[in-house]
Design an enzyme around this catalytic site. Structure first.
Site, PDB file in Angstrom:
ATOM      1  N   GLY A  38      13.860  56.903 -26.483  1.00 15.74           N
ATOM      2  CA  GLY A  38      14.568  58.017 -27.117  1.00 15.74           C
ATOM      3  C   GLY A  38      15.956  58.181 -26.528  1.00 15.74           C
ATOM      4  N   ASP A  44       9.493  51.434 -31.917  1.00 15.52           N
ATOM      5  CA  ASP A  44       8.758  52.646 -32.274  1.00 15.52           C
ATOM      6  C   ASP A  44       7.591  52.743 -31.290  1.00 15.52           C
ATOM      7  OD1 ASP A  44       7.074  54.552 -33.328  1.00 15.52           O
ATOM      8  OD2 ASP A  44       7.277  53.878 -35.399  1.00 15.52           O
ATOM      9  N   VAL A  45       7.607  53.742 -30.435  1.00 18.52           N
ATOM     10  CA  VAL A  45       6.581  53.810 -29.381  1.00 18.52           C
ATOM     11  C   VAL A  45       5.178  54.073 -29.939  1.00 18.52           C
ATOM     12  CG1 VAL A  45       8.225  54.504 -27.581  1.00 18.52           C
ATOM     13  CG2 VAL A  45       6.929  56.276 -28.809  1.00 18.52           C
ATOM     14  N   SER A  77       7.092  69.231 -21.372  1.00 15.84           N
ATOM     15  CA  SER A  77       7.670  70.444 -21.944  1.00 15.84           C
ATOM     16  C   SER A  77       7.054  71.693 -21.316  1.00 15.84           C
ATOM     17  CB  SER A  77       7.396  70.474 -23.455  1.00 15.84           C
ATOM     18  OG  SER A  77       7.797  71.709 -24.009  1.00 15.84           O
ATOM     19  N   TYR A 130       2.103  69.773 -30.570  1.00 17.29           N
ATOM     20  CA  TYR A 130       3.177  69.478 -29.621  1.00 17.29           C
ATOM     21  C   TYR A 130       2.783  69.947 -28.214  1.00 17.29           C
ATOM     22  CZ  TYR A 130       7.806  69.378 -27.476  1.00 17.29           C
ATOM     23  OH  TYR A 130       8.867  69.113 -26.635  1.00 17.29           O
TER      24      TYR A 130
HETATM   25  P1  NAP Z   1      15.847  64.519 -30.278  1.00 19.15           P
HETATM   26  O1  NAP Z   1      17.236  64.972 -30.098  1.00 19.15           O
HETATM   27  O2  NAP Z   1      15.115  64.847 -31.535  1.00 19.15           O
HETATM   28  O3  NAP Z   1      15.789  62.943 -30.047  1.00 19.15           O
HETATM   29  C1  NAP Z   1      14.550  62.285 -30.131  1.00 19.15           C
HETATM   30  C2  NAP Z   1      14.692  60.888 -29.601  1.00 19.15           C
HETATM   31  O4  NAP Z   1      13.380  60.280 -29.586  1.00 19.15           O
HETATM   32  C3  NAP Z   1      15.575  59.997 -30.449  1.00 19.15           C
HETATM   33  O5  NAP Z   1      16.217  59.091 -29.588  1.00 19.15           O
HETATM   34  C4  NAP Z   1      14.570  59.258 -31.343  1.00 19.15           C
HETATM   35  O6  NAP Z   1      15.043  57.989 -31.791  1.00 19.15           O
HETATM   36  C5  NAP Z   1      13.437  59.076 -30.360  1.00 19.15           C
HETATM   37  N1  NAP Z   1      12.127  58.891 -31.003  1.00 19.15           N
HETATM   38  C6  NAP Z   1      11.434  59.775 -31.764  1.00 19.15           C
HETATM   39  N2  NAP Z   1      10.262  59.221 -32.148  1.00 19.15           N
HETATM   40  C7  NAP Z   1      10.234  57.980 -31.613  1.00 19.15           C
HETATM   41  C8  NAP Z   1       9.315  56.911 -31.673  1.00 19.15           C
HETATM   42  N3  NAP Z   1       8.169  56.991 -32.363  1.00 19.15           N
HETATM   43  N4  NAP Z   1       9.604  55.770 -31.002  1.00 19.15           N
HETATM   44  C9  NAP Z   1      10.754  55.661 -30.291  1.00 19.15           C
HETATM   45  N5  NAP Z   1      11.668  56.629 -30.204  1.00 19.15           N
HETATM   46  C10 NAP Z   1      11.420  57.761 -30.876  1.00 19.15           C
HETATM   47  O7  NAP Z   1      14.895  65.071 -29.107  1.00 19.15           O
HETATM   48  P2  NAP Z   1      15.242  65.730 -27.682  1.00 19.15           P
HETATM   49  O8  NAP Z   1      15.338  67.178 -27.861  1.00 19.15           O
HETATM   50  O9  NAP Z   1      16.330  64.977 -27.011  1.00 19.15           O
HETATM   51  O10 NAP Z   1      13.859  65.467 -26.940  1.00 19.15           O
HETATM   52  C11 NAP Z   1      13.667  64.458 -25.968  1.00 19.15           C
HETATM   53  C12 NAP Z   1      12.358  64.748 -25.251  1.00 19.15           C
HETATM   54  O11 NAP Z   1      12.444  66.035 -24.626  1.00 19.15           O
HETATM   55  C13 NAP Z   1      11.144  64.812 -26.171  1.00 19.15           C
HETATM   56  O12 NAP Z   1      10.029  64.215 -25.551  1.00 19.15           O
HETATM   57  C14 NAP Z   1      10.923  66.284 -26.352  1.00 19.15           C
HETATM   58  O13 NAP Z   1       9.594  66.598 -26.671  1.00 19.15           O
HETATM   59  C15 NAP Z   1      11.327  66.806 -25.000  1.00 19.15           C
HETATM   60  N6  NAP Z   1      11.694  68.222 -25.005  1.00 19.15           N
HETATM   61  C16 NAP Z   1      12.680  68.702 -25.825  1.00 19.15           C
HETATM   62  C17 NAP Z   1      12.978  70.047 -25.826  1.00 19.15           C
HETATM   63  C18 NAP Z   1      14.050  70.633 -26.706  1.00 19.15           C
HETATM   64  O14 NAP Z   1      14.128  71.893 -26.824  1.00 19.15           O
HETATM   65  N7  NAP Z   1      14.906  69.857 -27.324  1.00 19.15           N
HETATM   66  C19 NAP Z   1      12.271  70.918 -24.976  1.00 19.15           C
HETATM   67  C20 NAP Z   1      11.279  70.400 -24.142  1.00 19.15           C
HETATM   68  C21 NAP Z   1      11.000  69.046 -24.163  1.00 19.15           C
HETATM   69  P3  NAP Z   1      15.970  57.856 -33.139  1.00 19.15           P
HETATM   70  O15 NAP Z   1      17.326  58.404 -32.757  1.00 19.15           O
HETATM   71  O16 NAP Z   1      16.004  56.403 -33.437  1.00 19.15           O
HETATM   72  O17 NAP Z   1      15.313  58.683 -34.190  1.00 19.15           O
END
Ligand code: NAP
Length: 251
Positions: free
Chosen positions: A12, A61-62, A144, A157
């Protein structure tokens, strides 16, 4: 800890927190493999913006076990050692039990667990085989706050991230004797695409007010916590860092 010549794989890595993680590790001298699912344009933008040299891009794709295996085969052909793997890729969306159809409920549980728990487990499996052979390595999982606080509108989630915390602890125990560290970073809300819609308007104000700082995290703040964990000593293995601006305390 110097990251010079260390190899770091970030799932990601194309956007959001993963992009900020890629930036900080590259800025400290590491060689980053940016892993993305489908957004090649964003992944390329990340790659081009990294400090230093030797970074690469991998599409994977993980949720696809074969692609995860292939990812590590490709990495092993390119990099000598596998020093740090960051399981950051994840998804989340609404499927409240009082509004979703049974079909939508099934879909959410299947997709979210596949991306946030089974996928990272497969990444950790492949990384562990390599790290056991070389006798060192770190695996850091991005979980999270929702694992502890609950996710009323996104229960799959919350459950996936609680499962990933548990996986972190199981693997930390199992892999410690091989010299492998496993830890987790558990952020609250972060300004990224994933949280964008929930951070708009009145719901956004309510979410921001959960912290006494009346805001949510930047991706860079979470990336710093991941970097801090990457520098942690071996005795801290199995730890879970809370990164939520005092918006939620667990005891
Ligand atoms: P984001 O902006 O939506 O980005 C998601 C990333 O994950 C992108 O790089 C996407 O790749 C990749 N991805 C999604 N599904 C995938 C798959 N099946 N295989 C490989 N890559 C995949 O998300 P984010 O907010 O940065 O979140 C990153 C992590 O932090 C996640 O695990 C999320 O649960 C965690 N988190 C986020 C928050 C929040 O508020 N944002 C809070 C707590 C925890 P593509 O660009 O190619 O689609």
């Amino acid at each position: 800890m110097s990251l010079k010549n260390k190899n770091i794989v970030v799932t990601g890595g194309s956007r959001g927190i993963g992009r900020a993680i890629s930036h900080i590790f590259a800025s400290k001298g590491g060689r980053v493999t940016v892993v993305y699912k489908s957004n090649e344009e964003a992944a390329l933008a990340t790659l081009r913006s990294l400090d230093g040299h030797g970074h690469t891009l991998q599409k994977c794709d993980v949720t696809n076990p074969g692609e995860v295996e292939e990812l590590f085969e490709k990495c092993s052909a390119k990099i000598g050692s596998l020093d740090i793997v960051i399981n950051n890729a994840g998804i989340g969306y609404h499927h409240p039990v009082d509004k979703a159809s049974y079909e939508e409920w099934q879909k959410a549980w299947k997709e979210v667990l596949a991306a946030n728990l089974v996928g990272p487990a497969n990444v950790a499996f492949q990384a562990a085989q390599w790290m056991i052979r070389q006798g060192h390595g770190k695996i850091i999982n991005v979980t999270s706050r929702g694992a502890f606080r609950g996710e009323p509108d996104q229960p799959a989630y919350g459950a996936s991230k609680a499962g990933l915390n548990s996986l972190t602890q199981s693997l930390a125990h199992k892999l410690a004797s091989y010299g492998i560290f496993v830890g987790a970073v558990a952020p609250g809300f972060v300004e990224t695409d994933m949280a964008y819609s929930r951070l708009q308007g009145a719901s956004g104000e309510i979410i921001k007010a959960q912290s006494p700082m009346n805001r949510v995290a930047t991706p860079e703040e979470v990336a710093q916590a991941v970097y801090l964990m990457a520098r942690a000593n071996q005795w801290m293995t199995g730890g879970i860092f809370d990164v939520n601006g005092a918006s939620y305390f667990r005891t």
